[in-house]
Design a protein around this motif. Structure first.
Motif, mmCIF file in Angstrom:
data_model
loop_
_atom_site.group_PDB
_atom_site.id
_atom_site.type_symbol
_atom_site.label_atom_id
_atom_site.label_comp_id
_atom_site.label_asym_id
_atom_site.label_seq_id
_atom_site.Cartn_x
_atom_site.Cartn_y
_atom_site.Cartn_z
ATOM 1 N N ASP A 1 0.735 -1.346 0.044
ATOM 2 C CA ASP A 1 0.075 -0.064 -0.139
ATOM 3 C C ASP A 1 1.306 1.791 -0.313
ATOM 4 N N VAL A 2 1.772 1.034 0.602
ATOM 5 C CA VAL A 2 2.457 2.223 0.941
ATOM 6 C C VAL A 2 3.722 2.647 -0.315
ATOM 7 N N VAL A 3 4.485 1.651 -1.026
ATOM 8 C CA VAL A 3 5.353 1.425 -2.153
ATOM 9 C C VAL A 3 3.908 1.810 -2.802
ATOM 10 N N VAL B 1 9.239 -4.063 -7.569
ATOM 11 C CA VAL B 1 9.725 -2.683 -7.360
ATOM 12 C C VAL B 1 11.331 -3.234 -7.618
ATOM 13 N N GLU B 2 11.710 -3.161 -9.028
ATOM 14 C CA GLU B 2 13.151 -3.761 -9.357
ATOM 15 C C GLU B 2 14.348 -2.240 -9.002
ATOM 16 N N ARG B 3 15.514 -2.872 -8.536
ATOM 17 C CA ARG B 3 16.427 -1.501 -7.978
ATOM 18 C C ARG B 3 17.719 -1.955 -8.613
ATOM 19 N N GLU B 4 18.209 -0.820 -9.292
ATOM 20 C CA GLU B 4 19.648 -1.198 -9.568
ATOM 21 C C GLU B 4 20.407 -0.091 -8.309
ATOM 22 N N LEU B 5 21.716 -1.817 -8.019
ATOM 23 C CA LEU B 5 22.225 -1.436 -6.932
ATOM 24 C C LEU B 5 23.519 -1.117 -6.779
ATOM 25 N N PRO B 6 24.484 -0.893 -6.198
ATOM 26 C CA PRO B 6 26.169 -1.329 -6.457
ATOM 27 C C PRO B 6 26.617 -2.795 -5.582
ATOM 28 N N PRO B 7 27.537 -3.063 -6.520
ATOM 29 C CA PRO B 7 27.826 -3.963 -6.442
ATOM 30 C C PRO B 7 27.956 -4.452 -4.196
ATOM 31 N N ASP B 8 27.884 -5.132 -3.270
ATOM 32 C CA ASP B 8 28.014 -5.087 -2.395
ATOM 33 C C ASP B 8 26.848 -4.377 -1.992
ATOM 34 N N ALA B 9 26.029 -3.557 -2.172
ATOM 35 C CA ALA B 9 24.924 -3.053 -1.378
ATOM 36 C C ALA B 9 24.437 -4.735 -0.509
ATOM 37 N N THR B 10 23.789 -3.308 0.559
ATOM 38 C CA THR B 10 22.486 -4.479 2.068
ATOM 39 C C THR B 10 21.202 -4.182 1.695
ATOM 40 N N VAL B 11 21.405 -4.458 2.686
ATOM 41 C CA VAL B 11 19.634 -4.388 2.309
ATOM 42 C C VAL B 11 19.087 -3.291 2.915
ATOM 43 N N GLU B 12 19.688 -2.797 3.623
ATOM 44 C CA GLU B 12 19.551 -1.185 4.724
ATOM 45 C C GLU B 12 19.899 -0.128 3.173
ATOM 46 N N ASP B 13 21.009 -0.452 2.809
ATOM 47 C CA ASP B 13 21.304 0.135 1.088
ATOM 48 C C ASP B 13 19.572 0.229 0.320
ATOM 49 N N LEU B 14 19.537 -1.232 1.060
ATOM 50 C CA LEU B 14 17.640 -0.775 -0.509
ATOM 51 C C LEU B 14 16.951 -0.546 0.194
ATOM 52 N N LEU B 15 16.190 -0.299 1.137
ATOM 53 C CA LEU B 15 15.376 0.087 1.867
ATOM 54 C C LEU B 15 15.772 1.253 2.449
ATOM 55 N N ALA B 16 16.940 2.116 2.869
ATOM 56 C CA ALA B 16 17.237 3.283 2.277
ATOM 57 C C ALA B 16 16.633 3.708 1.298
ATOM 58 N N GLY B 17 16.700 3.280 -0.012
ATOM 59 C CA GLY B 17 16.487 4.203 -0.859
ATOM 60 C C GLY B 17 14.880 4.143 -1.132
ATOM 61 N N LEU B 18 14.387 2.787 -0.866
ATOM 62 C CA LEU B 18 12.642 3.144 -1.114
ATOM 63 C C LEU B 18 12.048 4.412 0.434
ATOM 64 N N VAL B 19 12.560 3.934 1.416
ATOM 65 C CA VAL B 19 12.330 4.782 2.103
ATOM 66 C C VAL B 19 12.514 6.045 1.975
ATOM 67 N N GLU B 20 13.331 6.928 1.277
ATOM 68 C CA GLU B 20 13.901 8.132 0.250
ATOM 69 C C GLU B 20 12.446 8.403 -0.592
ATOM 70 N N GLU B 21 11.932 7.039 -0.929
ATOM 71 C CA GLU B 21 11.160 7.360 -2.317
ATOM 72 C C GLU B 21 9.691 7.392 -1.645
ATOM 73 N N HIS B 22 9.634 6.784 0.099
ATOM 74 C CA HIS B 22 8.301 6.974 0.189
ATOM 75 C C HIS B 22 9.075 6.303 1.595
ATOM 76 N N PRO B 23 8.458 8.172 2.189
ATOM 77 C CA PRO B 23 8.973 8.106 3.556
ATOM 78 C C PRO B 23 8.419 6.892 4.551
ATOM 79 N N ASP B 24 6.724 7.472 4.832
ATOM 80 C CA ASP B 24 5.950 6.372 5.253
ATOM 81 C C ASP B 24 6.449 4.932 5.745
ATOM 82 N N LEU B 25 7.105 4.268 4.771
ATOM 83 C CA LEU B 25 7.479 2.886 4.181
ATOM 84 C C LEU B 25 8.410 2.678 6.142
#
Length: 102
Positions: free
Chosen positions: A13-15, A20-44
């Motif tokens: 509902d929030v997203v 959602v497909e994301r392009e991330l740098p090598p060695d990215a973490t779950v936290e990196d993925l979530l940070a990008g999603l939260v930046e786009e969807h702050p309520d997340l």
């Protein structure tokens, strides 16, 4: 590297999308993925975090394994990984049983 984020329930509902497909740098973490999603969807952030760490309102998995059994937010992602965010599933038969107190 490309990873897939699948959202269910309130996360979806929030997203606004199930996938959602994301392009991330090598060695990215779950936290990196979530940070990008939260930046786009702050309520997340309200669904994912409690006191600066993962809360218990959403279950996160990487390729079917709970991040709590991996390295939590520091779990390193690989190309093609699928991260799922869904409400936790609670088991049980739905029947309260009273046992005699011998």
């Amino acid at each position: 590297m490309q990873v897939v984020f699948r959202a269910y329930g309130p996360v979806r509902d929030v997203v606004g999308a199930k996938t959602v497909e994301r392009e991330l740098p090598p060695d990215a973490t779950v936290e990196d993925l979530l940070a990008g999603l939260v930046e786009e969807h702050p309520d997340l952030a309200n669904l994912l975090y409690a006191d600066g760490d993962l809360g218990d309102a959403v279950s996160l998995t990487v390729d079917g394994v709970s991040v709590s059994r991996l390295d939590g937010l520091e779990t390193t992602l690989s190309a093609g990984d699928e991260v799922r965010a869904a409400p936790p599933i609670h088991g049980g038969c739905g029947v309260d049983r009273a046992f005699p107190s011998d």
